[in-house]
Structures are given as C-alpha cells and as structure tokens.
Design a protein around this motif. Structure first.
Motif, PDB file in Angstrom:
ATOM      1  N   ILE A  36       0.816  -1.224   0.000  1.00  0.00           N
ATOM      2  CA  ILE A  36       0.000   0.000   0.000  1.00  0.00           C
ATOM      3  C   ILE A  36       0.850   1.274   0.000  1.00  0.00           C
ATOM      4  O   ILE A  36       0.318   2.379   0.016  1.00  0.00           O
ATOM      5  N   GLY A  37       2.191   1.095  -0.006  1.00  0.00           N
ATOM      6  CA  GLY A  37       3.065   2.257  -0.130  1.00  0.00           C
ATOM      7  C   GLY A  37       3.451   2.915   1.177  1.00  0.00           C
ATOM      8  O   GLY A  37       3.967   4.028   1.169  1.00  0.00           O
ATOM      9  N   HIS A  38       3.211   2.232   2.315  1.00  0.00           N
ATOM     10  CA  HIS A  38       3.545   2.802   3.619  1.00  0.00           C
ATOM     11  C   HIS A  38       4.413   1.832   4.411  1.00  0.00           C
ATOM     12  O   HIS A  38       4.258   0.609   4.317  1.00  0.00           O
ATOM     13  N   TYR A  39       5.314   2.416   5.208  1.00  0.00           N
ATOM     14  CA  TYR A  39       6.262   1.637   6.001  1.00  0.00           C
ATOM     15  C   TYR A  39       6.174   2.067   7.463  1.00  0.00           C
ATOM     16  O   TYR A  39       5.952   3.247   7.752  1.00  0.00           O
ATOM     17  N   VAL A  40       6.365   1.100   8.383  1.00  0.00           N
ATOM     18  CA  VAL A  40       6.351   1.421   9.808  1.00  0.00           C
ATOM     19  C   VAL A  40       7.471   0.676  10.517  1.00  0.00           C
ATOM     20  O   VAL A  40       8.001  -0.328  10.013  1.00  0.00           O
ATOM     21  N   LEU A  65      -6.851   3.079   6.190  1.00  0.00           N
ATOM     22  CA  LEU A  65      -6.413   2.719   4.840  1.00  0.00           C
ATOM     23  C   LEU A  65      -6.304   1.208   4.686  1.00  0.00           C
ATOM     24  O   LEU A  65      -6.756   0.634   3.682  1.00  0.00           O
ATOM     25  N   LEU A  66      -5.713   0.547   5.655  1.00  0.00           N
ATOM     26  CA  LEU A  66      -5.552  -0.903   5.590  1.00  0.00           C
ATOM     27  C   LEU A  66      -6.895  -1.626   5.514  1.00  0.00           C
ATOM     28  O   LEU A  66      -7.081  -2.547   4.710  1.00  0.00           O
ATOM     29  N   LEU A  67      -7.838  -1.208   6.347  1.00  0.00           N
ATOM     30  CA  LEU A  67      -9.162  -1.827   6.326  1.00  0.00           C
ATOM     31  C   LEU A  67      -9.864  -1.597   4.994  1.00  0.00           C
ATOM     32  O   LEU A  67     -10.565  -2.478   4.476  1.00  0.00           O
ATOM     33  N   SER A  68      -9.676  -0.406   4.447  1.00  0.00           N
ATOM     34  CA  SER A  68     -10.281  -0.089   3.154  1.00  0.00           C
ATOM     35  C   SER A  68      -9.702  -0.983   2.062  1.00  0.00           C
ATOM     36  O   SER A  68     -10.434  -1.539   1.243  1.00  0.00           O
ATOM     37  N   LYS A  69      -8.382  -1.148   2.054  1.00  0.00           N
ATOM     38  CA  LYS A  69      -7.729  -2.000   1.060  1.00  0.00           C
ATOM     39  C   LYS A  69      -8.161  -3.456   1.211  1.00  0.00           C
ATOM     40  O   LYS A  69      -8.414  -4.157   0.230  1.00  0.00           O
TER      41      LYS A  69
END
Length: 404
Positions: A36-40, A65-69
């Motif tokens: 999804i283009g995000h890093y943590v 965002l994660l839930l939406s994807k």
C-alpha cells in the motif's frame, strides 16, 4: 478455490529500517502481496491484532487505509469466487489491482491534470500541479487514499501550509479547493462514498478571505507617464503597462498577442485568451504615441505590436505560455525599477494595471459600463471586483458623522 486475504507487515526493511504494510492474498498455501506504499517501525506493529499501534502518530489514518484496502480486496475476491474462476494468487492480485486503477489521490489528480492540459488551461495546470505536490509532499507518499483525507488530515495540512510553507490564507484556500475538486471527481468515479466527504458547513468550510486590490492613483500614473531618461528595457515595460491600463486593464497574455491587423477603424479588436470572448475597444488618443514608436520595427500587418512572441511557436500552447510568463517576469522587474524612480511605494506589476483602472473608475462609471469594459460575464463579478475601489459614499458617510 480456497483463498483468503489478510493484512500483514512484510519482514523486509527498506533503507530507513522500516517495514512495508501489505494485503496478502493466499490460495492453496501460495501467496501474493499488494503493497500500500507505507512503512512502519516494528515497534508500531501489533502482530496479533494486525493493526498499527496507537503509538504511531498516524495510526488512525493507516488503519483506516488498511481496512479499506482489505475490504476492496475481499469484495473482488468474492466476485471471482462467485464466477467459479480458478486462477493463481498472482492472477487474483492482478484482478484486484485492476479494479482499483484510480483509488489513490495521486491517480485521480494525475487524470485531472491531464484533462487541464488537453483543454489548454495551462495557467491552472501549472498552479494546480504545485498545489497537488504540496499535498503529496505533506503526506510523504503518492499512496494517499481518499479514506485518509478527513477533517483531521485537512486541518493538519492547513497548519503545514501556514507554518512550514508560509503561504497566505488565500493560497491555503486555493490548495483546499484543488483537494475538493479532486475529491469530487473521485466520488463520481465511485472511488469513495459521498458519506466520507470532508467538506461542508459542519466539517471543513472553504471560505475565501477578502483580498485587498491596490491600484495606482491618477497622480501616480502621471508620474510614470512623465518619467524621463529610462533605459530601453524600462521604457518598453512602461509602454506595455500603459497599453494595458489605457484599455481597461487588458491582461498581459492578450496584450502580447495583439497584431497590427487587429487595429483598424481607430479600434482594437481581439479575442480574450481567458474565455475566448471577442472584444472591440476604441483606441484612446494616449495610445497613439506608443503605437507610433513601434510601427517602424514591424514589417507587415501580421506582426505583433510588441515583440515578445515573435519567436514563439504559436501552434504550441506551452511555448506561448512559457514565453508570456518569461516576458511578464521581465516587465515586472523593470516596473519595480520604474516605481522606485517615480517615488511610488506600491508594488507595480503588470496585473496592477487592471486594478489601477478600477481604482480610478471608482464611482465615476456606471457598473453596467464597467462590466463591458472589464469583459465580465456577470455583473455580480464586476460589483465584487469594483467593491475594492468604490469608497466615495463610505468616505462621505464617515465625514458626515465625525465632522461635527
């Protein structure tokens, strides 16, 4: 087809030591990943709950965002299963991602900019491109999803523009207007539901601040007219500025496109670049000396009155725009020098020629006539514009009260 989807944190770090978030699609123990283009950081990931921990500053946005994807992936997977299609995990991934072509703000924005370019709205194209980049630079990723653009996001973005970018309130509003425009396009495309719309009276209100339009006075213009011993470049800039002012503030892009063939019967005839309106104006006597000084440099009636676009590729709108923009910057530089020479403290630019006409017109000309001179489609626009300069009645009212 035994398939499932799950939110995961992949265990391959980037150069900053952060790990990518993804949606995993699994079939028959074989998996494919949609990033999804995000890093943590690992410390911000709850492996058991499969969510970003609240210790992360953007946990709410990332989890939304994660839930939406995940929801979008599941919906597509169910459709494939209902069709009894037996395909591989990679094919499933391809099917899912193909249905989400315009899911990100960046993708819808790119489509919006392409439309502006195809319609030759170059001024808006270049200004809105900067504003879109402000959004993506603030977010630090092109993978901004519309579900993340909520009231909190927009208020933080405003704070960023006001403090980090030090933009004016009007510029901040212009940035919000672009976001709203792109968000509305996303709603029409079915990317985001109307219920998530973050703008409105009870949410983020876009209210244009009042702007002060400053025009020169008669005495200031007379000072500019009477200046002597100007350099050739300064004199040219003054001529272009006066040409605009004498003709009710013709925009510089239209001034530079005027050809000698557009001038006949002691009138100037041209089509406005902004809205393609045809305009015909009487040539004021004050313009004759200026026009006479340029006639000897032009070979035929198809030549431009002023030389800035002589080498432009007139079939290439980008080239015309670029050369007009370059010329305007040059004029403004010399107008600043002229203002100093004339003892004028106001900022003198090409656009202030239009404001100066409005300032002097003041209460002298009926608003219906001003509408014609300004070439406004609506008289309301004229009244709003002229409200910056009409002060005779309010000045008299003030005097009537305090002069006792």
């Amino acid at each position: 087809m035994a398939s499932n989807t799950k939110i995961v944190l992949r265990k391959k770090a980037n150069k900053e030591g952060l790990f990518p978030l993804a949606v995993r699609v699994t079939k028959n123990r074989r998996s494919s990943y949609m990033y999804i283009g995000h890093y943590v950081n690992l410390k911000h990931w709850d492996e058991k709950k499969r969510v970003v921990r609240k210790s992360h500053p953007d946990s709410d946005l990332l989890n939304t965002l994660l839930l939406s994807k995940l929801s979008e992936a599941n919906r597509t997977l169910l459709e494939l299963q209902s069709d009894n299609r037996d395909i591989s995990p990679n094919q499933i991934k391809k099917e899912i991602t193909s249905t989400l072509e315009f899911t990100s703000f960046s993708e819808v924005a790119k489509d919006y900019l392409k439309e502006l370019e195809s319609n030759n709205k170059l001024t808006r194209l270049f200004s809105d491109r900067v504003r879109i980049n402000h959004v993506l630079n603030f977010y630090k990723s092109k993978q901004l999803m519309f579900q993340e653009i909520n009231e909190t996001f927009l208020r933080r973005f405003q704070f960023y523009l006001r403090n980090a970018k030090q933009l004016s309130e009007r510029s901040i509003v212009n940035n919000l207007v672009v976001i709203r425009t792109i968000y509305n396009r996303a709603i029409k495309l079915g990317v985001i539901d109307q219920k998530n719309y973050p703008f409105g009276t009870d949410k983020i209100r876009i209210k244009f601040p009042e702007t002060e339009k400053i025009g020169l006075t008669i005495s200031e213009i007379q000072k500019i007219e009477s200046l002597e011993n100007l350099s050739q470049s300064q004199n040219h800039a003054r001529n272009v500025w006066l040409f605009s002012f004498y003709l009710a503030g013709i925009r510089v892009g239209d001034v530079l496109k005027i050809c000698w063939s557009d001038i006949y019967d002691n009138r100037i005839h041209y089509r406005m670049n902004k809205n393609s309106k045809l305009v015909s104006l009487k040539l004021p006597d004050k313009l004759n000396p200026i026009l006479d000084s340029y006639k000897s440099f032009n070979g035929n009636s198809n030549d431009f009155v002023f030389p800035e676009l002589k080498k432009a590729n007139l079939k290439n709108d980008r080239d015309v725009y670029a050369k007009t923009n370059t010329a305007t910057k040059k004029f403004n530089k010399h107008l600043k020098e002229i203002a100093v020479r004339a003892g004028i403290s106001k900022k003198v630019t090409m656009h202030i020629a239009r404001h100066s006409f409005g300032n002097i017109a003041g209460d002298r000309i009926p608003v219906q006539m001003l509408q014609k001179l300004y070439r406004h489609s609506s008289i309301t626009t004229t009244m709003q514009y002229q409200s910056n300069f009409i002060s005779k009645e309010t000045d008299k009212a003030l005097d009537d009260v305090v002069n006792f």
